[in-house]
Design a protein around this motif. Structure first.
Motif, PDB file in Angstrom:
ATOM      1  N   UNK A   1       0.795  -1.227   0.000  1.00  0.00           N
ATOM      2  CA  UNK A   1       0.000   0.000   0.000  1.00  0.00           C
ATOM      3  C   UNK A   1       0.825   1.274   0.000  1.00  0.00           C
ATOM      4  N   UNK A   2       1.997   1.248   0.613  1.00  0.00           N
ATOM      5  CA  UNK A   2       2.882   2.407   0.679  1.00  0.00           C
ATOM      6  C   UNK A   2       4.279   1.978   0.257  1.00  0.00           C
ATOM      7  N   UNK A   3       5.165   2.929   0.053  1.00  0.00           N
ATOM      8  CA  UNK A   3       6.510   2.597  -0.426  1.00  0.00           C
ATOM      9  C   UNK A   3       7.376   2.020   0.692  1.00  0.00           C
ATOM     10  N   UNK A   4       8.482   1.399   0.307  1.00  0.00           N
ATOM     11  CA  UNK A   4       9.406   0.842   1.291  1.00  0.00           C
ATOM     12  C   UNK A   4       9.950   1.933   2.199  1.00  0.00           C
ATOM     13  N   UNK A   5      10.252   3.101   1.627  1.00  0.00           N
ATOM     14  CA  UNK A   5      10.760   4.213   2.441  1.00  0.00           C
ATOM     15  C   UNK A   5       9.701   4.690   3.427  1.00  0.00           C
ATOM     16  N   UNK A   6       8.443   4.717   2.991  1.00  0.00           N
ATOM     17  CA  UNK A   6       7.363   5.141   3.889  1.00  0.00           C
ATOM     18  C   UNK A   6       7.142   4.129   5.000  1.00  0.00           C
ATOM     19  N   UNK A   7       7.285   2.846   4.693  1.00  0.00           N
ATOM     20  CA  UNK A   7       7.151   1.814   5.724  1.00  0.00           C
ATOM     21  C   UNK A   7       8.286   1.928   6.733  1.00  0.00           C
TER      22      UNK A   7
END
Length: 278
Positions: free
Chosen positions: A241-247
């Protein structure tokens, strides 16, 4: 957010995300106050029926600080994190196809037509102190240069929501995004501008800023930290649902809250309160 009309629907025993995900969507109208396309729908599966909100991706307005076409996924991610914390603060929310393409589908929360005085979560008061049972947000101009103190209730439901907002980096926690249903349960809605890597926290719920987290919040954050580890089901789901950086940024925010043991304070680098506040 309010419906243009009350739509009768068969009650279901629980707010089941599977009904949202698998039922047939029937558009009943548009909620025109919203900045993005928001459609009021009925979702049906056999003899089960409920009211929901459908926000198609194609109806999202582009934002300078968020990738295009990602707000629906962020709303679903906010629901997943809320569930992982164990507080159920976000109505069931799924990502699915609909009459206007892929979008977010969220359970509609019925609110009392005539809320009781006890349902008040925000207020304007004279003077410089919030009074018992209230937390100060800041001063607001109300008329002809007169100011009043904007306050929110010192309510454990709101306090949990303040923690959730800090975790998901909510950039738009307005008063209109707080709903209390007919059973007195609090929900937060409209979580499209969340999970940014940069600090975007903008909220009305600053009343506990700098205060120690409750034991309940600390325990919930510790459990969330464990569920965010690589390979865990929640981490895998958020990775869709979100990017790896956002996670990674979510993990960092949880770690920071646990290290400080305190509620977030405004960074000073971003407007602390959304506009308009309600």
């Amino acid at each position: 957010m309010s419906a243009p009309e009350r739509i009768p629907a068969r009650r279901v025993s629980t707010r089941d995300p599977e009904l949202l995900a698998r039922g047939e969507l029937h558009v009943r109208g548009q909620i025109r106050e919203a900045s993005n396309a928001v459609l009021l729908c009925t979702v049906k599966d056999g003899d089960r029926e409920a009211t929901c909100v459908y926000k198609p991706v194609r109806g999202e307005r582009p934002l300078w600080d968020f990738p295009d076409g990602t707000l629906a996924q962020r709303e679903v991610a906010a629901y997943e994190v809320s569930e992982a914390l164990g507080w159920g603060l976000v109505p069931p929310t799924v990502l699915r196809d609909g009459p206007y393409g892929e979008g977010m589908c969220q359970w509609w929360i019925d609110t009392p037509e005539e809320p009781s005085d006890g349902d008040g979560l925000l207020a304007l008061v004279d003077g410089e102190e919030p009074g018992e049972g209230w937390k100060a947000i800041g001063f607001a101009e109300v008329a002809e240069g007169r100011t009043a103190l904007l306050v929110h209730a010192d309510d454990p439901r709101l306090r949990r929501l303040a923690v959730l907002d800090a975790v998901i980096n909510n950039g738009d926690r307005k008063g209109g995004h707080l709903l209390v249903d007919e059973e007195g349960r609090l929900y937060g809605i409209d979580h499209g501008v969340t999970f940014n890597v940069e600090d975007k926290l903008r909220t009305l719920l600053w009343g506990w800023a700098g205060e120690p987290l409750t034991e309940e919040a600390t325990g919930a954050l510790e459990a969330l930290r464990d569920r965010l580890r690589e390979g865990e089901p929640l981490a895998l789901r958020l990775g869709e649902l979100i990017t790896a950086a956002e996670l990674d940024a979510v993990r960092e925010r949880v770690a920071a809250l646990l290290k400080s043991g305190r509620h977030r304070e405004p960074s000073g680098e971003w407007p602390a309160i959304p506009w308009p506040p309600v």
